[in-house]
Design an enzyme around this catalytic site. Sequence first.
Site, mmCIF file in Angstrom:
data_model
loop_
_atom_site.group_PDB
_atom_site.id
_atom_site.type_symbol
_atom_site.label_atom_id
_atom_site.label_comp_id
_atom_site.label_asym_id
_atom_site.label_seq_id
_atom_site.Cartn_x
_atom_site.Cartn_y
_atom_site.Cartn_z
ATOM 1 N N GLY A 114 137.574 24.010 80.384
ATOM 2 C CA GLY A 114 138.237 25.031 79.557
ATOM 3 C C GLY A 114 138.568 26.302 80.315
ATOM 4 C CE LYS A 135 141.829 38.795 85.670
ATOM 5 N NZ LYS A 135 141.179 37.502 85.869
ATOM 6 N N GLY A 159 136.415 33.415 79.372
ATOM 7 C CA GLY A 159 135.810 32.699 78.251
ATOM 8 C C GLY A 159 135.692 33.632 77.055
#
Length: 404
Positions: free
Chosen positions: A172, A191, A288
């Site tokens: 995932g 980033k 996540g």
Amino acid sequence: MPHQPYRIGLLGHGVVGSAFEALLDERKADIESATGRSPEIGGILTRSRGNFQEILERSDVIVEVMGGIEPAGTYALETLRAGKPLITANKQLLAARGSELLGLARKCEMPLRFEASVAGAVPIIRTLDGALGAAEISRVYGIVNGTTNFILSAMEDGKEYGEALVEAREAGYYGADGPTEDVSGKDAAAKMAILARLAFGVDATLDDVYADGIEELHPDDLQYARDFDMTLKLLGSATRENGRLALSVHPTFLPRTHPLAAITGPINAVTVEGEAFESITLSAPGAGGPPTASAVLGDLLAVMRGESYSLSKQATLPIVHDTTHAFYLHVEVADDPGTLSRIAGVLGDEGISIQSVLQRGLGETARLIFILHPTTRPHLQAALTTVGHLDVLRSSPRVIHVLG
Ligand SMILES: NC(=O)c1ccc[n+]([C@@H]2O[C@H](COP(=O)([O-])OP(=O)(O)OC[C@H]3O[C@@H](n4cnc5c(N)ncnc54)[C@H](OP(=O)(O)O)[C@@H]3O)[C@@H](O)[C@H]2O)c1
């Protein structure tokens, strides 16, 4: 007496949005006692549900976790213009239009917070803006993409690139949009543009950051890294050197003793260096639902307490793509006497000295692996052009940055 509600307009209800809703539910009582207000989701926008204008009107704050530049950008600007604080996890938007958004937030005197946009649960934005807001920083670097760190860790355990990519998808770590932004280094570059703004006060965008990804790596480079007691990471870096700021993302070999060498799997870690405080490294899960939601929740608490970033640094440092580096150089050559000294001679002519060299015979050919002392890309490129004309060369030279 019940607390007065503090209404959150939630734009996006995917991985991060739904984790944020669940975490808010869990942590609500503590936020109420810290702020005297009761945070509650007042409206949710997805592609199939909700209306932005209606949600904006009845919200005290907008939390944007939908991603992409548009319509997220328009919604962000409208939020600030309406005099409402904005929290976003959207690195693409900040790396592309950070100046415009921060300028409007300043003009409207509205908080704009974006902790979750870089390195998930790692509190690097508030550290750069707060604790290190007055510090002179010389370098910020680290592992800011969990997917590629997971893939590289799997490759070091012997997996092929394709196999590691499948494992990352099954775990995932990337979704329907595929891993292109991750493996190309673009996600890390966005980033680094955000971190450079906070650490050095420059107006950096995604286009200012040179990005090399991990797609072209060869498994044997990871193998040789082991022989030199090094490990391979995708490192983003923003380095102040000679009055300029070098912004880049590169696969980079690190000595196994380096603190970032121990960061494996989907974990992110960012190191900040400055003369006064030497070095600070923060690490945590970089992606996540729950880790990212935890960063968004921290921003919510800050907004409810009326805290804005200070963004104390403003600078006009020229931005360049590269600085001096040590390099790993891999060449395949005819296994003839004198070949090593010919290549060493070409490097020496460009003022590049060799720290160590490894030779592996492969029958008629040989592999030469050099670790080169720090030099610049243009010097190395000039040497490689000359090496490319040598009759002993059997494959294109490969070059990887080396840290430390
Ligand atoms: N996932 C992570 O680990 C992570 C980590 C750090 C930062 N982030 C950032 O957090 C943001 C959200 O990521 P995510 O992983 O949660 O994404 P996601 O699972 O794909 O969810 C996106 C949500 O936004 C909604 N959305 C997208 N475009 C929309 C549009 N045009 N109009 C209305 N709704 C729209 C989607 O609606 P539907 O449900 O109808 O499709 C979905 O509910 C991104 O900026 C991402 O870069 C994510």
